[in-house]
Design a protein around this motif. Structure first.
Motif, PDB file in Angstrom:
ATOM      1  N   ASN A 159      -5.568 -11.936   1.194  1.00 43.13           N
ATOM      2  CA  ASN A 159      -6.490 -10.777   1.281  1.00 43.13           C
ATOM      3  C   ASN A 159      -6.945 -10.610  -0.288  1.00 43.13           C
ATOM      4  OD1 ASN A 159      -6.591 -10.870   3.957  1.00 43.13           O
ATOM      5  ND2 ASN A 159      -4.852  -9.282   4.198  1.00 43.13           N
ATOM      6  N   ASN A 177     -11.589  -0.501   7.942  1.00 40.50           N
ATOM      7  CA  ASN A 177     -10.745  -1.824   8.298  1.00 40.50           C
ATOM      8  C   ASN A 177     -11.483  -2.990   8.257  1.00 40.50           C
ATOM      9  OD1 ASN A 177      -8.132  -0.552   9.212  1.00 40.50           O
ATOM     10  ND2 ASN A 177      -8.970   0.272  10.865  1.00 40.50           N
ATOM     11  N   THR A 178     -11.929  -3.167   7.457  1.00 36.85           N
ATOM     12  CA  THR A 178     -12.872  -4.337   6.882  1.00 36.85           C
ATOM     13  C   THR A 178     -12.606  -4.813   5.451  1.00 36.85           C
ATOM     14  OG1 THR A 178     -14.721  -3.025   6.018  1.00 36.85           O
ATOM     15  CG2 THR A 178     -14.917  -3.682   8.624  1.00 36.85           C
ATOM     16  N   TYR A 179     -13.193  -6.053   5.139  1.00 34.47           N
ATOM     17  CA  TYR A 179     -12.984  -6.458   3.661  1.00 34.47           C
ATOM     18  C   TYR A 179     -14.187  -5.937   2.982  1.00 34.47           C
ATOM     19  CZ  TYR A 179      -9.777 -10.359   5.080  1.00 34.47           C
ATOM     20  OH  TYR A 179      -8.803 -11.096   5.445  1.00 34.47           O
ATOM     21  N   GLN A 221     -13.238  -2.800   0.940  1.00 35.31           N
ATOM     22  CA  GLN A 221     -12.608  -2.945  -0.163  1.00 35.31           C
ATOM     23  C   GLN A 221     -13.185  -3.509  -1.333  1.00 35.31           C
ATOM     24  OE1 GLN A 221      -8.428  -4.610   0.732  1.00 35.31           O
ATOM     25  NE2 GLN A 221      -9.455  -4.936   3.009  1.00 35.31           N
ATOM     26  N   PRO A 225      -7.148   0.982  -0.635  1.00 36.53           N
ATOM     27  CA  PRO A 225      -6.850   0.130   0.537  1.00 36.53           C
ATOM     28  C   PRO A 225      -5.836   1.195   1.621  1.00 36.53           C
ATOM     29  CG  PRO A 225      -6.728  -1.050  -1.361  1.00 36.53           C
ATOM     30  CD  PRO A 225      -6.766   0.240  -1.724  1.00 36.53           C
ATOM     31  N   VAL A 274      -7.755   0.886   5.242  1.00 35.44           N
ATOM     32  CA  VAL A 274      -7.316  -0.179   5.945  1.00 35.44           C
ATOM     33  C   VAL A 274      -6.018   0.159   6.516  1.00 35.44           C
ATOM     34  CG1 VAL A 274      -6.616  -2.512   5.807  1.00 35.44           C
ATOM     35  CG2 VAL A 274      -8.226  -1.783   4.286  1.00 35.44           C
ATOM     36  N   GLN A 275      -5.954   0.035   8.017  1.00 36.11           N
ATOM     37  CA  GLN A 275      -4.817   0.339   8.649  1.00 36.11           C
ATOM     38  C   GLN A 275      -4.304  -1.056   9.275  1.00 36.11           C
ATOM     39  OE1 GLN A 275      -7.378   2.818   9.015  1.00 36.11           O
ATOM     40  NE2 GLN A 275      -5.890   3.874   7.212  1.00 36.11           N
ATOM     41  N   ARG A 276      -5.149  -1.817   9.361  1.00 35.77           N
ATOM     42  CA  ARG A 276      -4.916  -3.306   9.970  1.00 35.77           C
ATOM     43  C   ARG A 276      -4.030  -3.914   8.981  1.00 35.77           C
ATOM     44  NH1 ARG A 276     -10.341  -5.482  12.380  1.00 35.77           N
ATOM     45  NH2 ARG A 276      -8.964  -7.174  12.531  1.00 35.77           N
ATOM     46  N   LEU A 288      -5.560  -7.300   7.132  1.00 38.24           N
ATOM     47  CA  LEU A 288      -6.375  -6.897   5.952  1.00 38.24           C
ATOM     48  C   LEU A 288      -5.899  -6.200   4.853  1.00 38.24           C
ATOM     49  CD1 LEU A 288      -9.341  -5.685   8.438  1.00 38.24           C
ATOM     50  CD2 LEU A 288      -8.940  -7.892   7.568  1.00 38.24           C
ATOM     51  N   ARG A 289      -4.607  -5.905   4.636  1.00 38.08           N
ATOM     52  CA  ARG A 289      -3.991  -5.267   3.694  1.00 38.08           C
ATOM     53  C   ARG A 289      -4.056  -6.251   2.482  1.00 38.08           C
ATOM     54  NH1 ARG A 289       0.220  -1.142   6.488  1.00 38.08           N
ATOM     55  NH2 ARG A 289      -1.225   0.362   7.157  1.00 38.08           N
TER      56      ARG A 289
END
Length: 319
Positions: free
Chosen positions: A104, A182-184, A187, A257, A261-263, A266-267
């Motif tokens: 990631n 929660n997506t790329y 970020q 992040p 981002v919680q998933r 994806l972190r």
């Protein structure tokens, strides 16, 4: 009149003899050699001081927690002695998905740097090479954004990225939805345009003679052709400098992040640090994890060390 015959270091015309010039040159060489020795000695001392944290980190990653705390007040903290093993590294892979986090971070960093070079260089080209009304005001506003801390706009940014439209695939069907959380892309996209990068490109492009643009325009070249075939090939140091200065912040992102981002899948790597500070802190695994995420940065620096030094020096002279 001075009698030069009694002075062996001078000739009859009053100029120094060859032997005197040789002694002077030898003395100058000794002074230069002594200066270089002192310079290298001072640089070596500073290098050792700056390497202490890295050495401590790598050595501690091989020790159990009890030994790390026992050696912390002695020189043994910097030596791989005692109960040395790779157990901390195995523990890291058992606790967090290191490979996924590294993937990631690499993906986000590469896309941020690559897209940033294109967007920011084009903006710098428009501000430095094109004549249009208000460009100095726009440049001043861009520079003014440098004084705004990211923390002051982080919460409003979270609200706005949650309202942005997006396309998602559900059950093999492409659907229209809202929200980038929660997506790329959440970020990457907010950090593509960078005020400092635009300013650096603007300053560097301004040093390239505009007569090249005029000659290209006479030959029928458009502005994009001038940018792609003239300005970009002549601006290698500026591109290298911006790439290096963009790489580290993109790799070290933590706050943003953590907010968007919680998933887990994806972190990035920096958010993974919080996994080791829950309940009892495993200091050996913390050192092992930080060693793993520091290693790619060190490899990149060692591989591109010459480009790093030359780009910074060249941009400093040009800009």
């Amino acid at each position: 009149m001075t009698d030069t015959r009694s002075r062996p270091d001078t000739r009859s015309d009053g100029r120094p003899a060859a032997s005197a010039r040789y002694r002077t040159d030898a003395s100058e060489k000794r002074r230069r050699r002594t200066g270089k020795i002192f310079l290298y000695a001072a640089m070596s001392v500073f290098a050792v001081i700056f390497l202490f944290p890295l050495v401590f980190m790598f050595v501690s990653s091989l020790k159990p927690d009890a030994q790390i705390l026992q050696d912390i007040d002695s020189p043994m903290a910097f030596l791989p002695v005692g109960d040395i093993s790779l157990d901390n590294y195995f523990g890291v892979f058992d606790r967090v998905p290191v490979a996924q986090f590294l993937f990631n971070s690499v993906l986000v960093t590469v896309l941020t740097v690559g897209l940033g070079l294109i967007v920011n260089s084009m903006a710098g080209f428009a501000l430095s090479r094109l004549a249009w009304r208000g460009r100095f005001v726009v440049l001043a506003l861009i520079i003014a954004t440098l004084i705004v801390p990211f923390e002051t706009i982080a919460v409003p940014m979270v609200y706005w990225v949650a309202q942005l439209p997006t396309l998602v695939i559900e059950g093999g069907v492409l659907k229209y939805d809202f929200g980038w959380l929660n997506t790329y892309e959440v970020q990457i996209v907010p950090f593509i345009a960078n005020a400092f990068s635009i300013f650096l490109f603007t300053q560097y492009f301004s040093t390239i003679p505009k007569s090249l643009d005029e000659a290209a325009r006479i030959d029928g070249a458009g502005w994009f052709t001038i940018y792609r075939r003239i300005i970009v090939p002549l601006s290698g140091p500026a591109f290298a400098t911006v790439a290096i200065l963009t790489f580290l912040p993109a790799w070290n992102q933590y706050l943003w992040p953590l907010m968007v981002v919680q998933r887990e899948e994806l972190r990035p790597v920096m958010v993974g640090m919080q996994y080791f500070f829950q309940l009892n802190t495993a200091w050996g695994e913390v050192m092992a994890y930080t060693s793993l995420i520091t290693l790619p940065v060190l490899i990149v620096f060692l591989v591109f060390q010459r480009a790093f030094v030359s780009s910074i020096a060249a941009s400093g002279v040009k800009g």
